[in-house]
Write a protein that holds these residues in place. Structure first.
Motif, PDB file in Angstrom:
ATOM      1  N   LEU A  32       0.829  -1.210   0.000  1.00 48.73           N
ATOM      2  CA  LEU A  32       0.000   0.000   0.000  1.00 48.73           C
ATOM      3  C   LEU A  32       0.867   1.265   0.000  1.00 48.73           C
ATOM      4  N   GLN A  33       2.026   1.174   0.652  1.00 46.07           N
ATOM      5  CA  GLN A  33       2.864   2.373   0.736  1.00 46.07           C
ATOM      6  C   GLN A  33       3.359   2.798  -0.651  1.00 46.07           C
ATOM      7  N   LYS A  34       3.741   1.813  -1.454  1.00 44.79           N
ATOM      8  CA  LYS A  34       4.180   2.108  -2.837  1.00 44.79           C
ATOM      9  C   LYS A  34       2.993   2.653  -3.652  1.00 44.79           C
ATOM     10  N   ILE A  35       1.829   2.063  -3.435  1.00 45.34           N
ATOM     11  CA  ILE A  35       0.627   2.528  -4.144  1.00 45.34           C
ATOM     12  C   ILE A  35       0.383   3.997  -3.792  1.00 45.34           C
ATOM     13  N   MET A  36       0.533   4.324  -2.505  1.00 46.32           N
ATOM     14  CA  MET A  36       0.315   5.704  -2.039  1.00 46.32           C
ATOM     15  C   MET A  36       1.355   6.659  -2.626  1.00 46.32           C
ATOM     16  N   LYS A  37       2.608   6.214  -2.636  1.00 50.52           N
ATOM     17  CA  LYS A  37       3.664   7.061  -3.214  1.00 50.52           C
ATOM     18  C   LYS A  37       3.324   7.393  -4.668  1.00 50.52           C
ATOM     19  N   ASP A  38       2.832   6.379  -5.390  1.00 51.18           N
ATOM     20  CA  ASP A  38       2.467   6.606  -6.792  1.00 51.18           C
ATOM     21  C   ASP A  38       1.277   7.566  -6.905  1.00 51.18           C
ATOM     22  N   ASN A  42       1.321  11.004  -8.993  1.00 48.28           N
ATOM     23  CA  ASN A  42       0.315  11.320 -10.018  1.00 48.28           C
ATOM     24  C   ASN A  42      -0.435  12.611  -9.696  1.00 48.28           C
ATOM     25  N   MET A  43      -0.605  12.899  -8.407  1.00 46.58           N
ATOM     26  CA  MET A  43      -1.210  14.182  -8.024  1.00 46.58           C
ATOM     27  C   MET A  43      -0.308  15.332  -8.475  1.00 46.58           C
ATOM     28  N   GLN A  44       1.004  15.135  -8.337  1.00 44.38           N
ATOM     29  CA  GLN A  44       1.946  16.180  -8.763  1.00 44.38           C
ATOM     30  C   GLN A  44       1.886  16.380 -10.267  1.00 44.38           C
ATOM     31  N   GLU A  96     -14.510   7.758  -2.512  1.00 45.24           N
ATOM     32  CA  GLU A  96     -14.531   9.201  -2.819  1.00 45.24           C
ATOM     33  C   GLU A  96     -13.336   9.576  -3.679  1.00 45.24           C
ATOM     34  N   THR A  97     -12.171   9.033  -3.314  1.00 46.49           N
ATOM     35  CA  THR A  97     -10.972   9.298  -4.116  1.00 46.49           C
ATOM     36  C   THR A  97     -11.217   8.847  -5.557  1.00 46.49           C
ATOM     37  N   HIS A  98     -11.780   7.671  -5.689  1.00 51.14           N
ATOM     38  CA  HIS A  98     -12.086   7.145  -7.029  1.00 51.14           C
ATOM     39  C   HIS A  98     -13.008   8.102  -7.796  1.00 51.14           C
ATOM     40  N   SER A 126     -10.354  14.275  -0.341  1.00 50.06           N
ATOM     41  CA  SER A 126     -10.631  12.861  -0.065  1.00 50.06           C
ATOM     42  C   SER A 126      -9.369  12.149   0.422  1.00 50.06           C
ATOM     43  N   CYS A 127      -8.210  12.493  -0.138  1.00 48.34           N
ATOM     44  CA  CYS A 127      -6.940  11.915   0.357  1.00 48.34           C
ATOM     45  C   CYS A 127      -6.766  12.335   1.816  1.00 48.34           C
ATOM     46  N   TYR A 128      -6.958  13.633   2.031  1.00 42.86           N
ATOM     47  CA  TYR A 128      -6.736  14.195   3.360  1.00 42.86           C
ATOM     48  C   TYR A 128      -7.647  13.540   4.406  1.00 42.86           C
ATOM     49  N   ASN A 129      -8.916  13.362   4.044  1.00 40.80           N
ATOM     50  CA  ASN A 129      -9.870  12.805   5.012  1.00 40.80           C
ATOM     51  C   ASN A 129      -9.430  11.434   5.512  1.00 40.80           C
ATOM     52  N   CYS A 130      -8.990  10.587   4.587  1.00 43.16           N
ATOM     53  CA  CYS A 130      -8.566   9.245   5.018  1.00 43.16           C
ATOM     54  C   CYS A 130      -7.284   9.337   5.841  1.00 43.16           C
ATOM     55  N   HIS A 131      -6.343  10.159   5.379  1.00 45.32           N
ATOM     56  CA  HIS A 131      -5.083  10.289   6.131  1.00 45.32           C
ATOM     57  C   HIS A 131      -5.343  10.810   7.536  1.00 45.32           C
ATOM     58  N   ASN A 132      -6.213  11.823   7.601  1.00 39.66           N
ATOM     59  CA  ASN A 132      -6.501  12.471   8.864  1.00 39.66           C
ATOM     60  C   ASN A 132      -7.033  11.470   9.889  1.00 39.66           C
ATOM     61  N   PRO A 137      -2.720   5.979  13.118  1.00 41.12           N
ATOM     62  CA  PRO A 137      -2.871   4.667  13.762  1.00 41.12           C
ATOM     63  C   PRO A 137      -2.455   3.510  12.846  1.00 41.12           C
ATOM     64  N   PHE A 138      -2.638   3.685  11.562  1.00 40.93           N
ATOM     65  CA  PHE A 138      -2.240   2.660  10.590  1.00 40.93           C
ATOM     66  C   PHE A 138      -0.729   2.432  10.647  1.00 40.93           C
ATOM     67  N   VAL A 139       0.014   3.527  10.565  1.00 38.94           N
ATOM     68  CA  VAL A 139       1.482   3.433  10.571  1.00 38.94           C
ATOM     69  C   VAL A 139       1.962   2.876  11.907  1.00 38.94           C
ATOM     70  N   PHE A 142       1.234  -0.982  11.870  1.00 30.65           N
ATOM     71  CA  PHE A 142       2.012  -1.843  10.971  1.00 30.65           C
ATOM     72  C   PHE A 142       3.519  -1.653  11.093  1.00 30.65           C
ATOM     73  N   TYR A 143       3.961  -0.477  11.552  1.00 33.69           N
ATOM     74  CA  TYR A 143       5.406  -0.239  11.591  1.00 33.69           C
ATOM     75  C   TYR A 143       5.921   0.067  12.996  1.00 33.69           C
ATOM     76  N   GLY A 144       5.028   0.191  13.956  1.00 31.32           N
ATOM     77  CA  GLY A 144       5.467   0.508  15.310  1.00 31.32           C
ATOM     78  C   GLY A 144       5.405   1.984  15.596  1.00 31.32           C
TER      79      GLY A 144
HETATM   80  C1  HEC Z   1      -8.752   4.932   2.252  1.00 30.69           C
HETATM   81  C2  HEC Z   1      -7.663   5.612   2.870  1.00 30.69           C
HETATM   82  C3  HEC Z   1      -6.693   6.422   2.028  1.00 30.69           C
HETATM   83  C4  HEC Z   1      -6.977   7.230   0.979  1.00 30.69           C
HETATM   84  C5  HEC Z   1      -8.317   7.533   0.333  1.00 30.69           C
HETATM   85  C6  HEC Z   1      -5.718   7.780   0.550  1.00 30.69           C
HETATM   86  N1  HEC Z   1      -4.704   7.325   1.336  1.00 30.69           N
HETATM   87 FE1  HEC Z   1      -2.734   7.822   1.167  1.00 30.69          FE
HETATM   88  N2  HEC Z   1      -2.314   6.673   2.802  1.00 30.69           N
HETATM   89  C7  HEC Z   1      -3.209   5.878   3.466  1.00 30.69           C
HETATM   90  C8  HEC Z   1      -2.508   5.103   4.454  1.00 30.69           C
HETATM   91  C9  HEC Z   1      -3.133   4.075   5.390  1.00 30.69           C
HETATM   92  C10 HEC Z   1      -1.147   5.477   4.380  1.00 30.69           C
HETATM   93  C11 HEC Z   1       0.039   4.879   5.173  1.00 30.69           C
HETATM   94  C12 HEC Z   1       0.566   3.716   4.344  1.00 30.69           C
HETATM   95  C13 HEC Z   1       1.872   3.137   4.821  1.00 30.69           C
HETATM   96  O1  HEC Z   1       2.697   3.862   5.373  1.00 30.69           O
HETATM   97  O2  HEC Z   1       2.081   1.918   4.593  1.00 30.69           O
HETATM   98  C14 HEC Z   1      -1.064   6.476   3.334  1.00 30.69           C
HETATM   99  C15 HEC Z   1       0.104   7.118   2.971  1.00 30.69           C
HETATM  100  C16 HEC Z   1       0.230   8.000   1.900  1.00 30.69           C
HETATM  101  C17 HEC Z   1       1.458   8.622   1.474  1.00 30.69           C
HETATM  102  C18 HEC Z   1       2.817   8.482   2.158  1.00 30.69           C
HETATM  103  C19 HEC Z   1       3.571   7.305   1.578  1.00 30.69           C
HETATM  104  C20 HEC Z   1       4.976   7.208   2.174  1.00 30.69           C
HETATM  105  O3  HEC Z   1       5.917   7.580   1.477  1.00 30.69           O
HETATM  106  O4  HEC Z   1       5.084   6.805   3.348  1.00 30.69           O
HETATM  107  C21 HEC Z   1       1.170   9.377   0.369  1.00 30.69           C
HETATM  108  C22 HEC Z   1       2.145  10.205  -0.458  1.00 30.69           C
HETATM  109  C23 HEC Z   1      -0.239   9.220   0.112  1.00 30.69           C
HETATM  110  N3  HEC Z   1      -0.777   8.380   1.065  1.00 30.69           N
HETATM  111  C24 HEC Z   1      -0.896   9.830  -0.943  1.00 30.69           C
HETATM  112  C25 HEC Z   1      -2.275   9.749  -1.137  1.00 30.69           C
HETATM  113  C26 HEC Z   1      -2.991  10.497  -2.142  1.00 30.69           C
HETATM  114  C27 HEC Z   1      -2.343  11.473  -3.122  1.00 30.69           C
HETATM  115  C28 HEC Z   1      -4.296  10.150  -2.028  1.00 30.69           C
HETATM  116  C29 HEC Z   1      -5.468  10.630  -2.817  1.00 30.69           C
HETATM  117  C30 HEC Z   1      -5.356  10.729  -4.229  1.00 30.69           C
HETATM  118  C31 HEC Z   1      -4.399   9.195  -0.939  1.00 30.69           C
HETATM  119  N4  HEC Z   1      -3.156   8.974  -0.425  1.00 30.69           N
HETATM  120  C32 HEC Z   1      -5.597   8.644  -0.518  1.00 30.69           C
HETATM  121  C33 HEC Z   1      -4.568   5.811   3.258  1.00 30.69           C
HETATM  122  C34 HEC Z   1      -5.253   6.491   2.264  1.00 30.69           C
END
Ligand code: HEC
Length: 150
Positions: A32-38, A42-44, A96-98, A126-132, A137-139, A142-144
């Motif tokens: 998921l972390q790689k997916i998030m980085k991507d 893509n947002m950039q 919502e992100t979708h 929508s990104c912010y809401n989930c992160h917020n 607690p997720f990090v 899973f990572y301590g």
């Molecule tokens: C459904 C929940 C959710 C949504 C929606 C979401 N994220 Fe995340 N995001 C997470 C979680 C959980 C992590 C921590 C993942 C980890 O560290 O393994 C994270 C971490 C990240 C990180 C940090 C990765 C790193 O280098 O540690 C980035 C960047 C990020 N998200 C971008 C986005 C963007 C951009 C969007 C919207 C387009 C988005 N996220 C939407 C849950 C979400």
């Protein structure tokens, strides 16, 4: 004089330390972390597309966010296990992100810059809401605690 028993003890003790040390590294980053980085990259790209009025770039990047890859099944189960009773909320945020990413793509296809920007703001929210709600607690889970984001 050599003390074999002591040597063996030291050996055991040091391998225990090694084991403990490797245990501390056991928290490999989730897929998921790689997916998030991507998603972040893509947002950039989209921001860049908006700045330059490159609607084609925005249009082709938005679906990469809307239809981002999912973590492998086993990891998904671990995540759902952590999310527990908040599963619907977590999934709604992802939904919502979708939806907002799709709206960004649609507005870009129509070359409607204002609409792209409006939809992009909703997408960011929508990104912010989930992160917020979930990221800290997720990090921690899973990572301590020491890796916890602020
Ligand atoms: C459904 C929940 C959710 C949504 C929606 C979401 N994220 Fe995340 N995001 C997470 C979680 C959980 C992590 C921590 C993942 C980890 O560290 O393994 C994270 C971490 C990240 C990180 C940090 C990765 C790193 O280098 O540690 C980035 C960047 C990020 N998200 C971008 C986005 C963007 C951009 C969007 C919207 C387009 C988005 N996220 C939407 C849950 C979400």
């Amino acid at each position: 004089m050599k003390q074999p028993r002591k040597m063996i003890f030291n050996l055991l003790a040091s391998s225990c330390l090694l084991f403990a040390a490797s245990g501390a590294h056991a928290a490999e980053p989730l897929a998921l972390q790689k997916i998030m980085k991507d998603l972040g990259k893509n947002m950039q790209l989209i921001t860049d597309g908006i700045s330059r009025g490159d609607w084609e770039l925005v249009e082709k990047t938005a679906p990469l966010i809307a239809d981002h890859p999912k973590p492998p099944f086993g990891e998904k189960l671990r995540i759902l296990g952590f999310v527990g009773t908040n599963m619907n909320k977590y999934k709604d945020y992802d939904g919502e992100t979708h939806d907002h990413a799709q709206a960004v793509g649609k507005a870009a296809r129509a070359k409607d810059g204002r609409e792209v920007i409006l939809a992009f703001e909703k997408l960011q929210t929508s990104c912010y809401n989930c992160h917020n709600e979930f990221r800290k607690p997720f990090v921690e889970h899973f990572y301590g605690k020491k890796n916890a984001v602020q």
